[in-house]
Design a protein around this motif. Sequence first.
Motif, PDB file in Angstrom:
ATOM      1  N   ARG A 182      40.764  29.232  34.029  1.00 30.54           N
ATOM      2  CA  ARG A 182      40.225  29.134  35.730  1.00 30.54           C
ATOM      3  C   ARG A 182      38.864  29.275  35.862  1.00 30.54           C
ATOM      4  O   ARG A 182      38.402  29.279  36.988  1.00 30.54           O
ATOM      5  N   ARG A 183      38.192  29.337  34.754  1.00 25.35           N
ATOM      6  CA  ARG A 183      36.646  29.569  34.984  1.00 25.35           C
ATOM      7  C   ARG A 183      35.976  28.598  36.034  1.00 25.35           C
ATOM      8  O   ARG A 183      34.790  29.056  36.562  1.00 25.35           O
ATOM      9  N   ASP A 184      36.388  27.330  36.075  1.00 27.31           N
ATOM     10  CA  ASP A 184      35.619  26.341  37.022  1.00 27.31           C
ATOM     11  C   ASP A 184      36.100  26.538  38.166  1.00 27.31           C
ATOM     12  O   ASP A 184      35.851  25.749  39.209  1.00 27.31           O
ATOM     13  N   ALA A 185      37.272  27.185  38.458  1.00 28.70           N
ATOM     14  CA  ALA A 185      37.760  27.324  39.917  1.00 28.70           C
ATOM     15  C   ALA A 185      37.308  28.411  40.385  1.00 28.70           C
ATOM     16  O   ALA A 185      36.348  29.109  39.969  1.00 28.70           O
ATOM     17  N   PRO A 186      37.538  28.752  41.845  1.00 22.45           N
ATOM     18  CA  PRO A 186      36.798  29.787  42.509  1.00 22.45           C
ATOM     19  C   PRO A 186      37.387  31.277  42.235  1.00 22.45           C
ATOM     20  O   PRO A 186      38.115  31.355  41.517  1.00 22.45           O
ATOM     21  N   ARG A 192      41.378  34.715  51.623  1.00 21.18           N
ATOM     22  CA  ARG A 192      40.752  34.577  50.617  1.00 21.18           C
ATOM     23  C   ARG A 192      41.662  33.977  49.372  1.00 21.18           C
ATOM     24  O   ARG A 192      41.355  33.464  48.397  1.00 21.18           O
ATOM     25  N   LEU A 193      42.972  34.080  49.783  1.00 26.33           N
ATOM     26  CA  LEU A 193      44.118  33.538  48.602  1.00 26.33           C
ATOM     27  C   LEU A 193      43.892  32.051  48.866  1.00 26.33           C
ATOM     28  O   LEU A 193      43.969  31.469  47.415  1.00 26.33           O
ATOM     29  N   GLU A 194      43.692  31.616  49.832  1.00 25.79           N
ATOM     30  CA  GLU A 194      43.501  29.932  49.889  1.00 25.79           C
ATOM     31  C   GLU A 194      42.128  29.398  49.467  1.00 25.79           C
ATOM     32  O   GLU A 194      42.119  28.645  48.471  1.00 25.79           O
ATOM     33  N   LEU A 195      41.075  30.342  49.571  1.00 26.34           N
ATOM     34  CA  LEU A 195      40.066  30.019  48.929  1.00 26.34           C
ATOM     35  C   LEU A 195      39.712  30.019  47.601  1.00 26.34           C
ATOM     36  O   LEU A 195      38.890  29.452  46.839  1.00 26.34           O
ATOM     37  N   ALA A 196      40.617  31.057  47.056  1.00 24.54           N
ATOM     38  CA  ALA A 196      40.550  31.127  45.545  1.00 24.54           C
ATOM     39  C   ALA A 196      41.380  30.027  44.752  1.00 24.54           C
ATOM     40  O   ALA A 196      40.978  29.916  43.719  1.00 24.54           O
ATOM     41  N   GLY A 197      42.153  29.104  45.766  1.00 30.36           N
ATOM     42  CA  GLY A 197      42.636  27.857  44.955  1.00 30.36           C
ATOM     43  C   GLY A 197      43.268  28.309  43.849  1.00 30.36           C
ATOM     44  O   GLY A 197      44.115  29.180  43.688  1.00 30.36           O
ATOM     45  N   ARG A 198      43.056  27.581  42.656  1.00 28.37           N
ATOM     46  CA  ARG A 198      43.652  27.878  41.499  1.00 28.37           C
ATOM     47  C   ARG A 198      42.746  28.724  40.629  1.00 28.37           C
ATOM     48  O   ARG A 198      42.870  28.784  39.226  1.00 28.37           O
ATOM     49  N   GLY A 199      41.882  29.376  41.368  1.00 28.65           N
ATOM     50  CA  GLY A 199      40.864  30.265  40.483  1.00 28.65           C
ATOM     51  C   GLY A 199      41.461  31.814  40.487  1.00 28.65           C
ATOM     52  O   GLY A 199      42.716  32.013  40.300  1.00 28.65           O
ATOM     53  N   THR A 200      40.707  33.063  40.816  1.00 29.40           N
ATOM     54  CA  THR A 200      41.403  33.954  40.436  1.00 29.40           C
ATOM     55  C   THR A 200      40.736  35.078  41.852  1.00 29.40           C
ATOM     56  O   THR A 200      39.774  34.833  42.581  1.00 29.40           O
TER      57      THR A 200
END
Length: 312
Positions: free
Chosen positions: A55-59, A95-103
Amino acid sequence: MSEPRVEWIASDPVSQRVIEVAERVASAATNLLITGESGTGKDQLARYIHERGTRRDAPYQKIDCASLPPELVESELFGHERGAFTGAVDAKRGRLELAGRGTLVLDEVAALALAVQAKLLRVLEEHRFEHLGGTEPLRMEARIIALTNANLERAVAEHRFREDLFFRLNVLAIEVPPLRDRSGDVLPLAAHFLERLGPVHGRPEARLDAEASAALAAYGWPGNVRELKNALERALVFAQHDVLGIADLPESVRAARRPAALPANLRSLEQLEKEAIAATLEATRYKISLTAEILGISRKTLLEKRKKYGLL
Ligand SMILES: Nc1ncnc2c1ncn2[C@@H]1O[C@H](COP(=O)(O)OP(=O)(O)OP(=O)(O)O)[C@@H](O)[C@H]1O
Ligand SMILES: [Mg+2]
């Protein structure tokens, strides 16, 4: 692909094991719980894991559950629609939405109010959520990393933390050991902080002398890595030279230095008294009154002590 930016100094075998585990769980799809005393590096490790995983390239998003009031934690997490509550003048994404497929990092997760815990549990189970005051279902795709310096098992036993939520978050767990249990990290961390902070404080050449290094290595660091970092930053700010000595370190660190080796000729008070009486008796040729007078004790006391110590 973005380059990893967060470094994790790990010289001690104990923290090398932590890093091995971190590398292994970095790309896992499951939630992760990071525990450890305050200042051990939980935030730093969460970021490190994010940057090494798929997930490094996701938020990367973080929410501090302890510093926000419960009503705000909820809207901060899930977002809200306009008018969802007093003060919600505009719609806002969470934040959950902003994190998208990230962490999404939940810092100080033990501080979550029970009502928010219940809601979070449902979201983790259904992988769906809505904005506060909204109806449109949104998919949860982020990976959760929860951090805590509190004993979550105890919080569960005391009914302050939901057991079912605990199990959801604790699928994988990493404990960051206190710095005193990985003393091999102290000097490499110190060197790392001097290298990074030295230029910031106009001392790019800063280094520690042998005595200062020994003192850092001997200290127990109850405040862990953060305390070490603060101690060095303070030393850099106040130091008069590039070579930092013992005088540049905080009193707590200086006080913990091991005392210098003891002189060999130290003896008990009793032994000293016996030697003083024997020497004075000899010097006065065993004149009792004169010996007592010189020693500042009564004849009676002198005779008692002479007997006690077997001096004739
Ligand atoms: N292994 C490490 N290598 C380099 N820097 C580190 C390491 N561990 C911690 N640090 C640094 O030490 C400081 C404290 O770490 P961090 O904020 O991650 O601790 P924490 O466990 O989250 O503390 P708290 O429980 O108080 O939130 C930070 O500035 C962090 O960058
Ligand atoms: Mg932290």
